[in-house]
Design an enzyme around this catalytic site. Sequence first.
Site, PDB file in Angstrom:
ATOM      1  CG  ASN A  72      -1.804   1.197   1.325  1.00 44.33           C
ATOM      2  OD1 ASN A  72      -1.906   1.964   0.373  1.00 44.33           O
ATOM      3  ND2 ASN A  72      -2.452   1.374   2.462  1.00 44.33           N
ATOM      4  CE  LYS A 108      -0.503   3.367   4.597  1.00 44.40           C
ATOM      5  NZ  LYS A 108      -0.501   3.520   6.047  1.00 44.40           N
ATOM      6  CG  HIS A 111      -6.171   2.164   4.687  1.00 42.90           C
ATOM      7  ND1 HIS A 111      -5.802   3.117   5.597  1.00 42.90           N
ATOM      8  CD2 HIS A 111      -5.164   1.254   4.655  1.00 42.90           C
ATOM      9  CE1 HIS A 111      -4.604   2.793   6.081  1.00 42.90           C
ATOM     10  NE2 HIS A 111      -4.208   1.671   5.528  1.00 42.90           N
ATOM     11  CD  GLU A 140      -3.410   5.687   6.315  1.00 42.92           C
ATOM     12  OE1 GLU A 140      -3.330   5.765   5.073  1.00 42.92           O
ATOM     13  OE2 GLU A 140      -2.538   5.121   7.019  1.00 42.92           O
ATOM     14  CD  GLU A 174      -4.057  -2.243   7.055  1.00 45.38           C
ATOM     15  OE1 GLU A 174      -2.925  -2.493   6.657  1.00 45.38           O
ATOM     16  OE2 GLU A 174      -4.682  -1.217   6.752  1.00 45.38           O
ATOM     17  N   GLY A 210       1.799   2.401  10.870  1.00 47.22           N
ATOM     18  CA  GLY A 210       2.783   3.474  10.764  1.00 47.22           C
ATOM     19  C   GLY A 210       3.397   3.879  12.097  1.00 47.22           C
ATOM     20  CB  SER A 268       4.360  -1.707  12.223  1.00 42.66           C
ATOM     21  OG  SER A 268       3.980  -0.359  12.441  1.00 42.66           O
TER      22      SER A 268
HETATM   23  P1  PGA Z   1       2.271   0.417   7.720  1.00 44.03           P
HETATM   24  O1  PGA Z   1       0.868   0.640   7.002  1.00 44.03           O
HETATM   25  O2  PGA Z   1       2.823  -0.889   7.182  1.00 44.03           O
HETATM   26  O3  PGA Z   1       3.114   1.595   7.328  1.00 44.03           O
HETATM   27  O4  PGA Z   1       2.028   0.335   9.188  1.00 44.03           O
HETATM   28  C1  PGA Z   1      -0.019  -0.425   6.774  1.00 44.03           C
HETATM   29  C2  PGA Z   1      -1.271   0.085   6.108  1.00 44.03           C
HETATM   30  O5  PGA Z   1      -1.773   1.141   6.514  1.00 44.03           O
HETATM   31  O6  PGA Z   1      -1.802  -0.550   5.178  1.00 44.03           O
END
Ligand code: PGA
Length: 257
Positions: free
Chosen positions: A12, A14, A100, A102, A172, A178, A218
Amino acid sequence: MQTMRKQIAAANWKMNLTYQQGEKLLDDILGESIKLFAHQQVIFAVPFPYLLMSRSEVADEYNYFVSAQNCYHKKSGAFTGEISAEMLHSIGVPYCVIGHSERREYFNETNAMLADKVNLCLENSVTPIFCCGEPLSIREAGTQNEYVATQLKESLFHLSAKDLKDIIIAYEPIWAIGTGKTATTEQAQEIHAYLRSVLAGQYGQHTADEVSILYGGSVKASNAAEIFACPDVDGGLVGGASLVAADFTEIIRSLKA
Ligand code: PGA
């Protein structure tokens, strides 16, 4: 059954990387020529303007695919700046990340809206990668199971078993995205098994056993193998570590063989 279920490393990106950086990243990853088994897939969820380039990069690679990161919850019309599932299908995009955290948080996406997105994707032969997961406050209160079960119920349980089998689920935990904080393997296995039991309750064990449930939050080159080894974890949705070729290739190599 376990070995037959699809094991997936999904990147991903982003809102990161320029077109040129994205192209180089794909070249570097594909240049490693990692051969996938029939039950393994690699999916790159890239920004909209990079979909066609990315699709042609992976075109000759067995079981490598591209994905959009979002689509709109209406079919078509006067929604300036939005992208429909039909548009994705029309350029040969086989996957789309839906819901997601976000997007739920910054763009106020609700479970009901996500149900509409899932429907539009399925109507247009785009497979949803449906995200769920709880915020820290819910985890601390110990009510994460109920929280994620509601996300599944309200966005997916109107589907037939046949349609559900076409969906990929990504669990997630928001507190792990993150942040560098990963769920422990015990936490990941426990909630993945729980999610599968919720699917089994609605659709039967046979259907539940066919749905891939990815872990996200992460995932790194250093912890992917341990997390992916959990019996109910079928790979990962990876943000930060998917932007570094050496890290993501290691993550691909960590999929269950
Ligand atoms: P991350 O993000 O691996 O940077 O924690 C995962 C995601 O949001 O899909």
